[in-house]
Design a protein around this motif. Structure first.
Motif, PDB file in Angstrom:
ATOM      1  N   THR A 106      -4.093   6.332  -4.438  1.00 10.15           N
ATOM      2  CA  THR A 106      -5.338   5.221  -5.796  1.00 10.15           C
ATOM      3  C   THR A 106      -4.089   3.458  -5.721  1.00 10.15           C
ATOM      4  OG1 THR A 106      -3.384   6.305  -7.480  1.00 10.15           O
ATOM      5  CG2 THR A 106      -5.345   7.740  -6.872  1.00 10.15           C
ATOM      6  N   ASP A 107      -3.603   3.250  -5.158  1.00  9.81           N
ATOM      7  CA  ASP A 107      -3.185   2.531  -5.482  1.00  9.81           C
ATOM      8  C   ASP A 107      -3.817   0.774  -4.916  1.00  9.81           C
ATOM      9  OD1 ASP A 107      -0.636   0.285  -5.828  1.00  9.81           O
ATOM     10  OD2 ASP A 107      -1.210  -0.132  -4.185  1.00  9.81           O
ATOM     11  N   VAL A 108      -4.542   0.455  -5.830  1.00  9.12           N
ATOM     12  CA  VAL A 108      -5.294  -0.779  -6.012  1.00  9.12           C
ATOM     13  C   VAL A 108      -5.398  -1.555  -4.956  1.00  9.12           C
ATOM     14  CG1 VAL A 108      -6.609  -0.079  -7.802  1.00  9.12           C
ATOM     15  CG2 VAL A 108      -4.771  -2.386  -7.419  1.00  9.12           C
ATOM     16  N   ASP A 109      -3.790  -1.768  -4.411  1.00  5.15           N
ATOM     17  CA  ASP A 109      -3.706  -3.015  -3.567  1.00  5.15           C
ATOM     18  C   ASP A 109      -4.690  -2.191  -2.293  1.00  5.15           C
ATOM     19  OD1 ASP A 109      -3.172  -5.391  -5.533  1.00  5.15           O
ATOM     20  OD2 ASP A 109      -1.641  -4.786  -5.779  1.00  5.15           O
ATOM     21  N   THR A 110      -3.259  -1.141  -2.249  1.00  4.33           N
ATOM     22  CA  THR A 110      -3.981  -0.572  -1.179  1.00  4.33           C
ATOM     23  C   THR A 110      -4.840  -0.560  -0.106  1.00  4.33           C
ATOM     24  OG1 THR A 110      -1.220   0.105  -1.087  1.00  4.33           O
ATOM     25  CG2 THR A 110      -3.139   1.809   0.214  1.00  4.33           C
ATOM     26  N   ALA A 115      -9.511  -1.217   3.254  1.00  5.17           N
ATOM     27  CA  ALA A 115     -11.305  -2.476   2.866  1.00  5.17           C
ATOM     28  C   ALA A 115     -10.916  -2.924   3.354  1.00  5.17           C
ATOM     29  CB  ALA A 115     -11.383  -2.155   1.399  1.00  5.17           C
ATOM     30  N   GLU A 116     -10.383  -4.267   3.300  1.00  3.32           N
ATOM     31  CA  GLU A 116     -10.428  -4.914   4.769  1.00  3.32           C
ATOM     32  C   GLU A 116      -9.875  -4.246   6.522  1.00  3.32           C
ATOM     33  OE1 GLU A 116      -7.194  -8.318   4.714  1.00  3.32           O
ATOM     34  OE2 GLU A 116      -8.144  -8.677   2.332  1.00  3.32           O
ATOM     35  N   GLU A 126     -16.366  -1.805   0.390  1.00  9.39           N
ATOM     36  CA  GLU A 126     -14.880  -2.287  -0.294  1.00  9.39           C
ATOM     37  C   GLU A 126     -14.528  -1.668  -1.357  1.00  9.39           C
ATOM     38  OE1 GLU A 126     -15.334  -5.773  -0.821  1.00  9.39           O
ATOM     39  OE2 GLU A 126     -17.005  -5.897   0.762  1.00  9.39           O
ATOM     40  N   ALA A 127     -13.087  -2.287  -2.377  1.00  4.41           N
ATOM     41  CA  ALA A 127     -12.599  -1.650  -2.617  1.00  4.41           C
ATOM     42  C   ALA A 127     -12.969  -1.920  -4.395  1.00  4.41           C
ATOM     43  CB  ALA A 127     -11.272  -2.398  -3.295  1.00  4.41           C
ATOM     44  N   THR A 128     -13.320  -0.670  -4.390  1.00  3.68           N
ATOM     45  CA  THR A 128     -13.865  -0.627  -5.724  1.00  3.68           C
ATOM     46  C   THR A 128     -12.903   0.118  -7.327  1.00  3.68           C
ATOM     47  OG1 THR A 128     -16.181  -0.425  -5.402  1.00  3.68           O
ATOM     48  CG2 THR A 128     -15.451   0.134  -7.792  1.00  3.68           C
ATOM     49  N   GLY A 129     -11.416  -0.464  -7.752  1.00  4.39           N
ATOM     50  CA  GLY A 129     -11.071  -0.002  -7.941  1.00  4.39           C
ATOM     51  C   GLY A 129     -10.288   1.202  -6.934  1.00  4.39           C
ATOM     52  N   ASP A 130      -9.515   1.909  -7.488  1.00  2.00           N
ATOM     53  CA  ASP A 130      -8.677   3.464  -6.570  1.00  2.00           C
ATOM     54  C   ASP A 130      -9.982   3.876  -5.615  1.00  2.00           C
ATOM     55  OD1 ASP A 130     -10.174   5.018  -8.062  1.00  2.00           O
ATOM     56  OD2 ASP A 130      -8.163   5.993  -8.931  1.00  2.00           O
ATOM     57  N   ALA A 131     -10.823   3.769  -5.776  1.00  2.00           N
ATOM     58  CA  ALA A 131     -12.073   3.983  -4.653  1.00  2.00           C
ATOM     59  C   ALA A 131     -12.578   3.638  -3.390  1.00  2.00           C
ATOM     60  CB  ALA A 131     -13.152   5.187  -4.822  1.00  2.00           C
ATOM     61  N   LEU A 132     -13.384   3.523  -2.310  1.00  2.00           N
ATOM     62  CA  LEU A 132     -14.065   3.048  -1.161  1.00  2.00           C
ATOM     63  C   LEU A 132     -15.625   2.909  -1.220  1.00  2.00           C
ATOM     64  CD1 LEU A 132     -11.945   2.863   2.246  1.00  2.00           C
ATOM     65  CD2 LEU A 132     -12.296   1.247   0.288  1.00  2.00           C
ATOM     66  N   THR A 133     -16.098   1.623  -1.853  1.00  2.00           N
ATOM     67  CA  THR A 133     -17.580   1.942  -1.503  1.00  2.00           C
ATOM     68  C   THR A 133     -18.223   1.010  -0.400  1.00  2.00           C
ATOM     69  OG1 THR A 133     -17.777   0.103  -3.169  1.00  2.00           O
ATOM     70  CG2 THR A 133     -17.897   1.853  -4.214  1.00  2.00           C
ATOM     71  N   ALA A 134     -19.646   1.023  -0.053  1.00  2.00           N
ATOM     72  CA  ALA A 134     -20.354   0.514   1.014  1.00  2.00           C
ATOM     73  C   ALA A 134     -21.444   0.788   1.256  1.00  2.00           C
ATOM     74  CB  ALA A 134     -19.629   0.989   2.256  1.00  2.00           C
ATOM     75  N   PRO A 135     -22.832  -0.006   1.725  1.00  2.00           N
ATOM     76  CA  PRO A 135     -24.337   0.423   1.123  1.00  2.00           C
ATOM     77  C   PRO A 135     -24.415   1.738   1.965  1.00  2.00           C
ATOM     78  CG  PRO A 135     -23.831  -1.528   2.153  1.00  2.00           C
ATOM     79  CD  PRO A 135     -22.241  -1.209   2.125  1.00  2.00           C
TER      80      PRO A 135
END
Length: 175
Positions: A106-110, A115-116, A126-135
């Protein structure tokens, strides 16, 4: 970052081959994720004790394996109740099973850093807070956002399909 050096090595080979070095598996994981099309499968334990397996998007970063799972997926619900899991993959010249405990990161930097890494392999995460999103993601992943998990490695087994052949079990510190 995790300490990824085995504390013990056991030769499983029955044909006289020497134990495989952990550095072989580690090097292929580092070189081929996320750019090579690898299929990872995570095995978790359902609350009733039955096994569950699912394909996951996984990457090896800084000597640790990371993978994703939608919060409503069976694998994520299983890991929330019991973090024990196994992950298998066929690498170049080596079939590999990794065992340990997976915990949500849940560490937003990690999450942003991972995501990178996923983007560098072609998944537009993409990082959205403590989770990943994508199309998009795998059809079985459920809708975004997706959780990021890190495997704390306890044991690994490798069976070489290319020279030098062999079969080896590596044990890792329990932390």
């Amino acid at each position: 970052m995790t300490d990824c050096e085995p504390t013990s090595t056991r030769n499983l080979d029955r044909y006289g081959n020497a134990p495989l070095p952990w550095s072989r598996a580690r090097a292929v994981l580092a070189a081929d994720t996320p750019t090579v099309d690898l299929t990872f499968f995570v095995a978790t334990v359902r609350p009733d004790g039955r096994p569950h397996s699912a394909g996951v998007g996984a990457v090896w970063v800084d000597d640790a394996l990371y993978f994703v799972g939608g919060p409503g997926t069976r694998r994520s619900r299983n890991l929330e109740a019991n973090p024990a899991c196994g992950i298998s993959v066929r690498l170049r010249g080596l079939d590999l099973v990794l065992e340990g405990d997976a915990h949500r990161i849940t560490d937003v930097d990690t999450v942003a850093r991972l995501a990178e890494v996923y983007r560098s392999g072609g998944w537009p995460a993409e990082a959205t807070g403590d989770a990943l999103t994508a199309p998009f993601s795998a059809p079985s992943a459920g809708p975004p956002p997706w959780h990021l998990y890190q495997l704390t490695l306890r044991r690994a087994v490798g069976v070489a399909s290319e020279e030098p052949h062999g079969a080896t079990c590596w044990e890792f510190a329990r932390g």
